[in-house]
Design a protein around this motif. Structure first.
Motif, PDB file in Angstrom:
ATOM      1  N   ASP A   2       0.820  -1.207   0.000  1.00 18.57           N
ATOM      2  CA  ASP A   2       0.000   0.000   0.000  1.00 18.57           C
ATOM      3  C   ASP A   2       0.857   1.261   0.000  1.00 18.57           C
ATOM      4  N   LEU A   3       1.973   1.224   0.729  1.00 18.80           N
ATOM      5  CA  LEU A   3       2.860   2.383   0.776  1.00 18.80           C
ATOM      6  C   LEU A   3       3.509   2.635  -0.588  1.00 18.80           C
ATOM      7  N   LEU A   4       3.908   1.587  -1.254  1.00 22.49           N
ATOM      8  CA  LEU A   4       4.486   1.751  -2.590  1.00 22.49           C
ATOM      9  C   LEU A   4       3.438   2.283  -3.570  1.00 22.49           C
ATOM     10  N   ALA A   5       2.214   1.795  -3.439  1.00 20.25           N
ATOM     11  CA  ALA A   5       1.145   2.307  -4.302  1.00 20.25           C
ATOM     12  C   ALA A   5       0.928   3.794  -4.046  1.00 20.25           C
ATOM     13  N   ALA A   6       1.005   4.211  -2.771  1.00 17.11           N
ATOM     14  CA  ALA A   6       0.861   5.623  -2.441  1.00 17.11           C
ATOM     15  C   ALA A   6       2.010   6.453  -3.000  1.00 17.11           C
ATOM     16  N   ALA A   7       3.162   5.784  -3.191  1.00 16.80           N
ATOM     17  CA  ALA A   7       4.318   6.460  -3.775  1.00 16.80           C
ATOM     18  C   ALA A   7       4.244   6.523  -5.300  1.00 16.80           C
ATOM     19  N   ILE A  35       3.863   3.821  -7.393  1.00 18.94           N
ATOM     20  CA  ILE A  35       4.373   2.624  -8.066  1.00 18.94           C
ATOM     21  C   ILE A  35       3.190   1.703  -8.366  1.00 18.94           C
ATOM     22  N   ALA A  36       2.862   1.587  -9.646  1.00 18.04           N
ATOM     23  CA  ALA A  36       1.657   0.860 -10.043  1.00 18.04           C
ATOM     24  C   ALA A  36       1.764  -0.634  -9.774  1.00 18.04           C
ATOM     25  N   ASP A  37       2.959  -1.189  -9.915  1.00 15.05           N
ATOM     26  CA  ASP A  37       3.152  -2.632  -9.716  1.00 15.05           C
ATOM     27  C   ASP A  37       4.211  -2.846  -8.640  1.00 15.05           C
ATOM     28  N   PRO A  38       3.811  -2.992  -7.378  1.00 11.70           N
ATOM     29  CA  PRO A  38       4.786  -3.148  -6.298  1.00 11.70           C
ATOM     30  C   PRO A  38       5.510  -4.489  -6.281  1.00 11.70           C
ATOM     31  N   VAL A  91       1.924  12.341   7.322  1.00 13.55           N
ATOM     32  CA  VAL A  91       1.277  13.177   6.308  1.00 13.55           C
ATOM     33  C   VAL A  91       0.526  12.332   5.287  1.00 13.55           C
ATOM     34  N   VAL A  92       1.191  11.295   4.785  1.00 13.70           N
ATOM     35  CA  VAL A  92       0.658  10.529   3.649  1.00 13.70           C
ATOM     36  C   VAL A  92      -0.297   9.420   4.089  1.00 13.70           C
ATOM     37  N   MET A  93       0.050   8.712   5.154  1.00 13.22           N
ATOM     38  CA  MET A  93      -0.768   7.579   5.596  1.00 13.22           C
ATOM     39  C   MET A  93      -0.714   7.483   7.115  1.00 13.22           C
TER      40      MET A  93
END
Length: 299
Positions: free
Chosen positions: A198-203, A205-208, A252-254
């Motif tokens: 989920d964190l990578l998706a928030a960054a 990155i479409a395919d973690p 801030v982000v999550m």
């Protein structure tokens, strides 16, 4: 070989879910014949019958009464009640072998079957079964926790070997702790990787998976083999500034992930210290983790 060893055993599967279906389809046909299946849920039964078409759908009592080997693959919460009900209804055949595959239980749930004349064992595969086919593919080489009386170890371990597994004896008194360890190592690990995804998706990155698949696999394998010595990353290095930056970004982000990060970092810190992190660095990281508002002093 005795005649029994060369004659196929009649098998009943009670609980045709992912595990029961995988085990039924993995049993060598030369030695085992699945003749009956009992369980709730038409979709699970249909899936089972698609792979084991010769098995007759029936009740747990009738399935067990005509079987040499009864594999209990029901949920943990249902196990004790199922065994009691079958024993009460005279479904336990003298000399039959009863095996449950629940990780957290030893022999206690099988006591009614043993009193009725069955041989019993608890055999748990240390593997995941996301689907029957995936589960079957993961059986070769898997370690199994085998709990049985001394007179029953032989046949129980042979069953595990016939399924391609590696039997490891676990005392009855240690089953719950054993299962707790596997739950942390498997389910908790999956939850942590899901959070990382989920964190990578928030960054953005479409395919973690290309990032997390190899990394999490290597990390888990290293920890399984070497324990705390396999730790890497900012907590292990004592990089308190990086840990503080992570917490600020998450806030801030999550923000819902902040508590999880703190808890995991504290656990990592305890193992980092065991692996040799010095006292000064340990204290610096601990201070950051104990600060409820990282970065607040900069305002």
């Amino acid at each position: 070989m005795t005649g029994r060893e060369t004659t196929s055993e009649r098998v009943a599967i009670v609980g045709p879910g992912r595990v029961g279906t995988a085990l039924a389809s993995a049993l060598p046909a030369a030695r085992y014949r699945v003749v009956a299946v009992a369980g709730r849920g038409p979709s699970a039964l249909a899936d089972f019958r698609a792979r084991v078409p010769d098995a007759v759908e029936t009740s747990p009592t009738l399935a067990a009464a005509d079987a040499d080997l009864v594999l209990l693959c029901v949920s943990d919460d249902a196990l004790t009640d199922v065994v009691r009900a079958v024993a009460r209804d005279d479904g336990v055949r003298t000399g039959s072998r009863w095996v449950h595959v629940a990780g957290g239980f030893g022999l206690a749930p099988l006591h009614p079957a043993r009193l009725a004349g069955a041989k019993v064992a608890a055999c748990h595969p240390a593997q995941t079964f996301p689907s029957p086919d995936d589960g079957r593919a993961r059986l070769p080489g898997a370690a199994w926790a085998v709990t049985a009386d001394s007179r029953d170890h032989g046949w129980a371990e042979r069953l595990v070997a016939d399924l391609g597994g590696r039997p490891v004896r676990v005392p009855d008194s240690a089953r719950l702790l054993y299962h707790t360890a596997l739950t942390v190592g498997s389910n908790a690990t999956a939850a942590v990787v899901a959070l990382a995804r989920d964190l990578l998706a928030a960054a953005g990155i479409a395919d973690p998976h290309p990032f997390l698949g190899p990394l999490s696999t290597a990390s888990a394998a290293g920890a399984a083999e070497h324990g705390a010595a396999a730790l890497t990353g900012p907590v292990r290095r004592g990089d308190a500034g990086t840990v503080a930056a992570h917490l600020q970004e998450l806030a801030v982000v999550m923000p819902e992930a902040v508590d999880a990060y703190r808890a995991l970092a504290r656990l990592t810190l305890s193992y980092a210290r065991r692996a040799g992190l010095d006292d000064v660095s340990t204290a610096a990281v601990a201070a950051v983790l104990d600060d409820d508002e990282p970065g607040g002093d900069d305002e």
